[in-house]
Design an enzyme around this catalytic site. Structure first.
Site, PDB file in Angstrom:
ATOM      1  CE1 TYR A  53      -3.778   2.362   0.408  1.00 39.73           C
ATOM      2  CE2 TYR A  53      -2.846   3.211   1.958  1.00 39.73           C
ATOM      3  CZ  TYR A  53      -3.696   3.204   1.288  1.00 39.73           C
ATOM      4  OH  TYR A  53      -4.680   4.330   1.204  1.00 39.73           O
TER       5      TYR A  53
ATOM      6  CE  LYS B  56      -3.463   4.909  -2.169  1.00 37.97           C
ATOM      7  NZ  LYS B  56      -4.675   5.433  -3.023  1.00 37.97           N
TER       8      LYS B  56
HETATM    9  N1  LIG Z   1     -10.315   6.174   4.152  1.00 39.75           N
HETATM   10  C1  LIG Z   1      -9.139   6.412   4.144  1.00 39.75           C
HETATM   11  O1  LIG Z   1      -8.775   6.607   5.702  1.00 39.75           O
HETATM   12  C2  LIG Z   1      -7.942   6.704   3.428  1.00 39.75           C
HETATM   13  C3  LIG Z   1      -6.793   7.245   3.911  1.00 39.75           C
HETATM   14  C4  LIG Z   1      -5.815   7.643   2.857  1.00 39.75           C
HETATM   15  C5  LIG Z   1      -6.004   7.679   1.505  1.00 39.75           C
HETATM   16  N2  LIG Z   1      -7.270   7.105   1.244  1.00 39.75           N
HETATM   17  C6  LIG Z   1      -7.603   6.780  -0.314  1.00 39.75           C
HETATM   18  O2  LIG Z   1      -8.547   7.453  -0.731  1.00 39.75           O
HETATM   19  C7  LIG Z   1      -9.142   6.692  -1.855  1.00 39.75           C
HETATM   20  C8  LIG Z   1     -10.649   6.607  -1.566  1.00 39.75           C
HETATM   21  O3  LIG Z   1     -10.719   5.632  -0.456  1.00 39.75           O
HETATM   22  P1  LIG Z   1     -12.060   5.343   0.257  1.00 39.75           P
HETATM   23  O4  LIG Z   1     -11.541   5.538   1.624  1.00 39.75           O
HETATM   24  O5  LIG Z   1     -13.224   6.162   0.099  1.00 39.75           O
HETATM   25  O6  LIG Z   1     -12.316   3.719   0.384  1.00 39.75           O
HETATM   26  P2  LIG Z   1     -13.740   2.860  -0.001  1.00 39.75           P
HETATM   27  O7  LIG Z   1     -14.798   3.573   0.705  1.00 39.75           O
HETATM   28  O8  LIG Z   1     -13.299   1.637   0.276  1.00 39.75           O
HETATM   29  O9  LIG Z   1     -14.000   3.284  -1.557  1.00 39.75           O
HETATM   30  C9  LIG Z   1     -12.843   2.709  -2.563  1.00 39.75           C
HETATM   31  C10 LIG Z   1     -13.412   3.035  -4.036  1.00 39.75           C
HETATM   32  O10 LIG Z   1     -12.439   2.421  -4.846  1.00 39.75           O
HETATM   33  C11 LIG Z   1     -13.206   1.686  -5.766  1.00 39.75           C
HETATM   34  N3  LIG Z   1     -12.299   0.269  -5.983  1.00 39.75           N
HETATM   35  C12 LIG Z   1     -11.449  -0.345  -5.186  1.00 39.75           C
HETATM   36  N4  LIG Z   1     -11.019  -1.171  -5.871  1.00 39.75           N
HETATM   37  C13 LIG Z   1     -11.303  -1.244  -7.164  1.00 39.75           C
HETATM   38  C14 LIG Z   1     -11.036  -2.044  -8.462  1.00 39.75           C
HETATM   39  N5  LIG Z   1     -10.441  -2.851  -8.505  1.00 39.75           N
HETATM   40  N6  LIG Z   1     -11.485  -1.444  -9.479  1.00 39.75           N
HETATM   41  C15 LIG Z   1     -12.528  -0.437  -9.486  1.00 39.75           C
HETATM   42  N7  LIG Z   1     -12.762   0.377  -8.506  1.00 39.75           N
HETATM   43  C16 LIG Z   1     -12.296  -0.201  -7.149  1.00 39.75           C
HETATM   44  C17 LIG Z   1     -14.403   0.853  -4.926  1.00 39.75           C
HETATM   45  O11 LIG Z   1     -15.141   0.362  -5.609  1.00 39.75           O
HETATM   46  P3  LIG Z   1     -16.288  -1.009  -5.181  1.00 39.75           P
HETATM   47  O12 LIG Z   1     -16.607  -0.234  -3.816  1.00 39.75           O
HETATM   48  O13 LIG Z   1     -17.646  -0.582  -6.281  1.00 39.75           O
HETATM   49  O14 LIG Z   1     -15.498  -2.178  -5.341  1.00 39.75           O
HETATM   50  C18 LIG Z   1     -14.941   2.200  -4.014  1.00 39.75           C
HETATM   51  O15 LIG Z   1     -15.537   2.853  -5.002  1.00 39.75           O
HETATM   52  C19 LIG Z   1      -8.384   5.366  -2.067  1.00 39.75           C
HETATM   53  O16 LIG Z   1      -7.740   5.677  -3.240  1.00 39.75           O
HETATM   54  C20 LIG Z   1      -7.718   5.479  -0.867  1.00 39.75           C
HETATM   55  O17 LIG Z   1      -6.453   4.809  -0.849  1.00 39.75           O
HETATM   56  C21 LIG Z   1      -8.196   6.750   2.051  1.00 39.75           C
END
Ligand SMILES: NC(=O)c1ccc[n+]([C@@H]2O[C@H](COP(=O)([O-])OP(=O)(O)OC[C@H]3O[C@@H](n4cnc5c(N)ncnc54)[C@H](OP(=O)(O)O)[C@@H]3O)[C@@H](O)[C@H]2O)c1
Length: 271
Positions: free
Chosen positions: A164, A168
């Site tokens: 991860y 990133k």
């Molecule tokens: N939440 C945190 O604490 C956090 C912190 C740092 C960075 N981020 C980053 O922020 C971004 C959004 O994350 P989030 O927290 O909103 O997570 P989330 O709620 O799990 O959403 C992730 C999204 O990515 C999509 N996705 C995952 N794998 C995929 C694949 N193989 N093909 C197509 N779509 C895919 C999912 O689609 P489906 O659900 O339809 O599969 C979902 O829409 C990510 O890049 C994550 O790394 C999050």
């Protein structure tokens, strides 16, 4: 797309916004944030039911919405899909929010090779390729903005999440290079490095999540950074300080601290 700076007021009004990862979390909140009458949203995700729910919310707010179900592990299919969507409706704002969170399971000595490959594709290779496909089109039009969702995990060599943090970190370096290459062509690039945001991804993490922010808060901060054409948004700000600390600490001390960090994350639900 209008970008007007009057009396200190900044207005950014993209006609078409394409968002990957729009079916959940930060991407879904960004879709709701940008949903309004006269705007077209192109929403990508994998889970059809959740994607359609977000699309319905956005239509209720007046936006015209198209959806696309696609697994970003297939980078070639993603590039072709982007070009088809951009042919139909030229994209002004491309938000690459989709991402996967995963780490070594407590009992395991290493991460799984298959998981590290998937993280590399979904978190780095495909978003980098999509950003390039977006840049190709936007440079021709001399307008547009690209947002890449990274993570503060990129700042630290996390031994339990090498896949991860490595994916990133790659994306962060790519975003910076892309931004420098596009500066004189009228196309902006913003890298977003969030700390913990309350979404299904972070809810799988059972260890403490300091400075947790809500997804709507995150969406507002990201939209503001786009308006301001900021190269890099780090939130909460304390993580910018930790990033500096990681850079200035002597390696033996930094490694000693990193090796003692503990985190646990439940397995991903299958789609
Ligand atoms: N939440 C945190 O604490 C956090 C912190 C740092 C960075 N981020 C980053 O922020 C971004 C959004 O994350 P989030 O927290 O909103 O997570 P989330 O709620 O799990 O959403 C992730 C999204 O990515 C999509 N996705 C995952 N794998 C995929 C694949 N193989 N093909 C197509 N779509 C895919 C999912 O689609 P489906 O659900 O339809 O599969 C979902 O829409 C990510 O890049 C994550 O790394 C999050």
């Amino acid at each position: 797309m209008a970008k007007t700076h009057q009396d200190g007021e900044i207005r950014f009004d993209p006609a078409t916004v394409l968002i990957t990862g729009a079916s959940s979390g930060i991407g879904a909140e960004l879709a709701r944030f940008y949903a309004r009458s006269g705007r077209r949203l192109v929403l990508w995700g994998r889970d059809p039911a959740r994607l359609e729910q977000v699309a319905r919310d956005c239509r209720t707010m007046g936006a015209t919405v198209a959806t696309r179900e696609l697994n970003l592990a297939d980078g070639a299919a993603a590039i072709a899909a982007f070009r088809a969507d951009d042919d139909a409706y030229p994209v002004d704002l491309l938000i690459l929010a989709a991402g996967l969170g995963d780490m070594r399971q407590q009992a395991a000595l290493t991460e799984r090779a298959e998981t590290v490959l998937e993280l590399g594709l979904v978190n780095f290779a495909t978003p980098a390729a999509l950003a390039t496909a977006g840049a190709e089109r936007m440079v021709g039009r001399r307008r547009g903005h690209i947002v890449l969702l990274g993570s503060v995990a990129a700042f630290h060599a996390l031994p339990f999440a090498a896949g991860y943090s490595g994916s990133k970190a790659g994306l962060a370096r790519f975003a910076e290079a892309l931004r420098n290459g596009l500066l004189e062509h009228g196309v902006g690039v913003t890298l977003v490095s969030p700390g913990f945001v309350d979404t299904p991804m972070s809810r799988r993490v059972s260890s403490t999540k300091p400075f947790l922010q809500s997804a709507p808060q995150a969406a507002r901060l990201i939209a503001r950074a786009v308006e301001e054409e900021r190269p890099h948004l780090i939130f909460p700000r304390i993580f910018a300080g930790l990033r500096l600390l990681d850079i200035v600490l002597p390696r033996p001390i930094r490694d000693f601290v990193l090796r003692r960090l503990k985190a646990e994350q439940a397995p991903r639900p299958t789609i």
